[in-house]
Design a protein around this motif. Structure first.
Motif, PDB file in Angstrom:
ATOM      1  N   GLN B 202       5.490  13.026  -7.816  1.00 24.71           N
ATOM      2  CA  GLN B 202       5.609  13.532  -6.446  1.00 24.71           C
ATOM      3  C   GLN B 202       4.279  13.656  -5.709  1.00 24.71           C
ATOM      4  OE1 GLN B 202       5.633  15.412  -9.185  1.00 24.71           O
ATOM      5  NE2 GLN B 202       5.575  17.614  -8.779  1.00 24.71           N
ATOM      6  N   TYR B 203       3.155  13.395  -6.388  1.00 20.55           N
ATOM      7  CA  TYR B 203       1.875  13.611  -5.716  1.00 20.55           C
ATOM      8  C   TYR B 203       1.244  12.337  -5.161  1.00 20.55           C
ATOM      9  CZ  TYR B 203       2.397  18.319  -7.324  1.00 20.55           C
ATOM     10  OH  TYR B 203       2.892  19.570  -7.522  1.00 20.55           O
ATOM     11  N   CYS B 204       1.924  11.196  -5.312  1.00 19.30           N
ATOM     12  CA  CYS B 204       1.440   9.983  -4.651  1.00 19.30           C
ATOM     13  C   CYS B 204       2.552   9.465  -3.758  1.00 19.30           C
ATOM     14  CB  CYS B 204       1.036   8.925  -5.674  1.00 19.30           C
ATOM     15  SG  CYS B 204      -0.530   9.291  -6.464  1.00 19.30           S
ATOM     16  N   GLU B 205       2.148   8.989  -2.595  1.00 14.70           N
ATOM     17  CA  GLU B 205       3.135   8.491  -1.631  1.00 14.70           C
ATOM     18  C   GLU B 205       3.687   7.140  -2.068  1.00 14.70           C
ATOM     19  OE1 GLU B 205       0.777   8.011   1.830  1.00 14.70           O
ATOM     20  OE2 GLU B 205       0.276  10.154   1.953  1.00 14.70           O
ATOM     21  N   ASN B 206       2.883   6.442  -2.853  1.00 15.71           N
ATOM     22  CA  ASN B 206       3.270   5.079  -3.223  1.00 15.71           C
ATOM     23  C   ASN B 206       2.678   4.762  -4.586  1.00 15.71           C
ATOM     24  OD1 ASN B 206       4.318   2.520  -3.021  1.00 15.71           O
ATOM     25  ND2 ASN B 206       2.868   1.787  -1.476  1.00 15.71           N
TER      26      ASN B 206
END
Lengths: 603, 603
Positions: B202-206
């Motif tokens: 959940q801590y990276c957008e991609n």
């Protein structure tokens, strides 16, 4: 159903290698024969298939819980306690007059091996109850026996051994649990014990703790330790069970064996805990060692059994999982070719053979030990003494080798599965966690190694070792009669000599009073000696296999007997060379773990 | 706060043993100096003390979860991603023009070592993002770089490497994930990848997956593998991020490293997954090996770091826990005497020294490797080639030795604590679970061993080995100038010769085309060679320590330098003899893991 042990190997060890049938010549065992033994073992296998194996992962995933002073274990613990009672397993080795089955230890151990392989979280509850009952039977009065043992044999009361205290782990001379003599001659007990396996659960009405205590005023050190029965509930004058002030203060959460309760007990917090002296005062340690020695064999057995289950899980995977290709003549792989099963990769075979050699070698040693336990019981004179001495010599090895190498074996089992072995989807990770405790239970590897080098090698003027050397030499002689076994016999004879050489190097330190130096590398010595002892088991198995192949008198297939010889060769190529590296280390004159006062090496 | 690594040892290796300062003579590194390096490392230690170490148990107890296609990791993963971006760690080794810090690999590895020792569940997310970005930078077009790398360096997008598929683990020639060329020249991808570390959270957008795929119609085997960037979200024509049909199908539950996501990815289930080719078609494997080789060093480092944390946990216990007594001259213990700390028992010291020798020797080797990585980058001509060759030679060893012996080291850490080591109350059990995966990640020990014996020993007509032998010989020469190091130098020279002897025994099999036999004992060969390589590290450290003691130019205390020499002596007494047992095994002519067709040995 997945396999978890080889019944064939068990029976081969029992009947072919360690002569179960010879044992039956003693009248004490006259009601047993090969057929009944086979029936018993097959029956236990059926029982383990349905009552033990299907639950081993559940017991890990839904471990023992502790809440409000109560321990809750898996329902199958209730099942094994009642079935063990029903089948007479708890008092199996007892005389008929004590309600037992006069069953040979060899057979009981075989039976335990089946159950432990199926599920290493269950049998400890039975084994400890059995061992505790045996301890009361051996050293306690008839009154004590009648008070406690019958309910234990019925599986209604559980038994434990209580040694460790928070401030005293391996060092028993420091235990402080104290018994205070009352005016009526009874003893009130106060103290704490930790790491008590099977110390409480909902399937026994009562727990009979066999505890080491210090009677007030007793001499310091191990000479002042007495053995007491401390039940959770005692009989009151009215003949009813009344609470004996034994608190279950907790359950240790562990890396593995999570279905096996490891309790923290508090005696006498309300000053109302009574203990019953077993035998004479201050004799607790020698008494306890009867149970302890049995427990050490049981730990070795649980290790070998757990490693067996892991081996069969990895073998099955290796025989089903395609991956990679065989190398062609030019060292390349042909991608057009079909994938091969991973068991066809030499390195995978090496890992499997390692596991097999450790497990089967360990089981053979353990059955040899129990044979001596039986002879110590039924034989007389010299034969009895020899058996006792050999058992004493082999016990630290039979505890340590399966534990230490069993851990390595299970680790190789994970490795066979690759990344899958590390996932919770396969049982290998559980076996890896479960088996890790075996080098810690009932005396760590360090303690066993001090026992081997510091006591067993030297007591009785070296008589124990001498007897062992004679046994190994006899096998070497037998092996030399077969051309293809001769080279291994010669190697084993050399390694035996290496032990002698190492002892000539070490003993002068002891003679000069430098015990610290003498014992500093005891653990390396243990690895060396135990490798030789297992090499001996393998040569012995190879001789028996060879005999079968030549005479045609075989219980199982030709392939089975040839696989024993193959695994022996594996052990001599891959494992026996460790004897040499251990020897080099021990003979190296550098003193690096001494002097004790120097801490700065850890800067 | 408990200690989890030795900053002194790290700096000793970096500055004294492997000459970090010499490296700074290259203009590329001109903005670095010893002072700034020290400041950086001390700053990272402070960071790790507060942001990594306090969370390592939490990450185990509250592991990664998977629910409805979403992976959830511990909040500190968000913290490390943003702080790594802020501090420039993700693109640290990149040129300034690529937004990097031109930081030496030696320093990045030192930094990683601190973080991994504090918490082995965190840094993989950073390391993989960094490695994936580096792969695009090295082999991809500028367009590709601009599309993906800046967001990765900002820590907003995570990177992964995707090799393994359910049907193809170690055998990459069998991967089936396929890229279909579309009429517009783009590629649509279909397939599955498993065991993808850090594949979603959940801590990276991609997420930017660097994946090995097969372009439709490509040749079979490893020659038909291409490298593609497959993002979870792609840019659409409007310049917005749109879902790229990459499904997170699951998270593997593991024995350890439970805070580190191990995902199962599905590409193109809706036939709407696009991939971007990196570099040329069918060159995927050689490209990926840049990242893979870096990842192998990182795995070795994580193993050494985890074992370091376990060592310090067990050392602390040993220095605080009283138990037992010293032996007196007659071999007895005096119960009147006070208990001694367990660190005063020789066997406990032996276990601690074993751990120390493994961890510190491993770290030294890893820093040597990264020195070569730096030289390969900044040096030219012969020096560059030598560095590349040495790095290639050492990589399988630097991955394997710390992993294999690190497991043993942590196991000894448990043993130091006795029964407590097995309980969940102490961190040893976690380190034991965490480190077990290191022999499986990025090529198992079996694969590394085939690489060492089957490739690294022979390619370029043995030039890699020759270079290594020259390095070791130089250390031997240096050591021989000190009387008290000379004996160890002589032993190391002998062991180097032993490797030669073993190769003369094995090579004829390869020459005769019997590659299976040549490689059958590759893993034993790995143990042999890696022990010699670590012995070399220890001799080198001892030489540097000796120099410090003689010249008085010491960064740390006299005790510190003497402890290096002591630990070197430990390694030569207790570990080097394994070279001999491995040699005996390899020279043994028996063929027991061949022929491949014979399965009956496992009956």
């Amino acid at each position: 159903m997945a396999e978890y042990l080889s019944m064939e190997h068990l029976k081969f060890c029992l009947f072919d290698v360690h002569g179960f049938n010879d044992l039956l010549q003693y009248p004490y065992f006259s009601e047993y024969d090969e057929e009944s033994a086979n029936l018993l073992l097959d029956g236990v296998k059926d029982w383990a298939d349905t009552e033990a194996f299907p639950f081993f992962r559940e017991m890990d995933e839904n471990p023992v819980t502790y809440h409000d002073g109560k321990i809750k274990v898996h329902p199958q613990i209730g099942k094994i306690m009642s079935d063990a009672a029903l089948n007479g397993w708890i008092g199996a080795v007892f005389d008929y007059e004590h309600g037992g089955l006069q069953m040979p230890h060899m057979l009981v151990t075989s039976l335990y091996h089946i159950i432990e392989s199926a599920n290493n979280h269950m049998n400890g509850y039975v084994g400890l109850t059995s061992g505790a009952a045996d301890l009361i039977r051996t050293f306690g009065s008839k009154e004590l026996f009648d008070l406690f043992v019958p309910s234990m044999m019925e599986g209604k009361w559980g038994g434990t051994m209580c040694l460790t205290e928070p401030q005293a782990g391996s060092s028993l001379s420091d235990i402080t649990t104290t018994a205070y003599r009352q005016e009526d001659g009874r003893f009130k007990v106060k103290g704490q014990k930790i790491f008590i396996s099977g110390g409480d659960h909902q399937y026994c009405e009562n727990f009979v703790h066999l505890a080491l205590v210090r009677i007030e005023g007793a001499p310091k050190g191990t000479k002042g330790i007495s053995l007491m029965v401390i039940p959770k509930y005692r009989w009151n004058d009215a003949g009813d069970l009344t609470y004996n002030d034994v608190i279950t203060a907790g359950d240790f959460q562990k890396l593995g064996q999570r279905g096996y309760a490891t309790t923290h007990l508090v005696f006498g917090e309300q000053n109302d805990c009574y203990g019953w002296l077993v035998g004479a005062e201050n004799m607790g340690l020698p008494y306890m060692f009867q149970m302890m020695n049995g427990a050490r064999i049981d730990v070795g057995l649980t290790a070998a059994s757990t490693a067996s289950a892991a081996y069969y899980a990895s073998l099955q995977y290796a025989m089903e999982r395609p991956q990679g290709r065989k190398l062609s003549r030019d060292g390349k792989k042909n991608p057009e070719e079909e994938q091969t099963l991973i068991i066809n990769h030499p390195d995978v075979r090496r890992m499997l053979l390692f596991q097999k050699s450790v497990i089967e070698g360990s089981l053979s040693l353990l059955l040899e030990c129990t044979r001596y336990a039986d002879l110590a019981h039924v034989a007389e004179g010299q034969e009895k003494e020899d058996a006792l001495d050999l058992l004493e010599f082999l016990t630290p090895i039979a505890k340590t080798y399966p534990s230490e190498k069993g851990i390595d074996a299970v680790s190789q089992g994970i490795q066979v599965l690759g990344g899958y072995g590390y996932t919770m989807d396969f049982p290998l990770q559980q076996y890896y966690r479960d088996i890790r405790i075996m080098t810690l239970y009932e005396g760590t590897t360090g303690i066993q190694s001090l026992d081997l080098l510091g006591r067993k090698m030297t007591i009785k003027n070296g008589r124990l070792v001498q007897l062992m050397v004679e046994k190994v030499s006899a096998t070497i002689r037998d092996a030399k009669t077969y051309d293809d076994l001769k080279p291994y016999a010669i190697i084993l004879a050399e390694k035996l000599k290496d032990i002698e050489g190492v002892m000539s190097h070490l003993l002068p330190y002891a003679m000069k009073g430098n015990y610290e130096r003498f014992l500093a590398d005891a653990t390396i010595f243990m690895e060396m000696v135990s490798t030789v002892i297992i090499a001996h088991q393998w040569l012995k198995m190879a001789v028996k296999a060879k005999e079968g192949l030549i005479t045609g008198k075989m219980r199982f297939s030709t392939d089975f007997y040839e696989s024993k010889i193959h695994t022996m060769r594996y052990f001599f190529k891959y494992e026996v060379p460790r004897v040499d590296s251990c020897k080099m280390t021990i003979l190296n004159p550098e003193e690096l773990t001494l002097p004790l006062s120097e801490l700065k090496v850890f800067i």
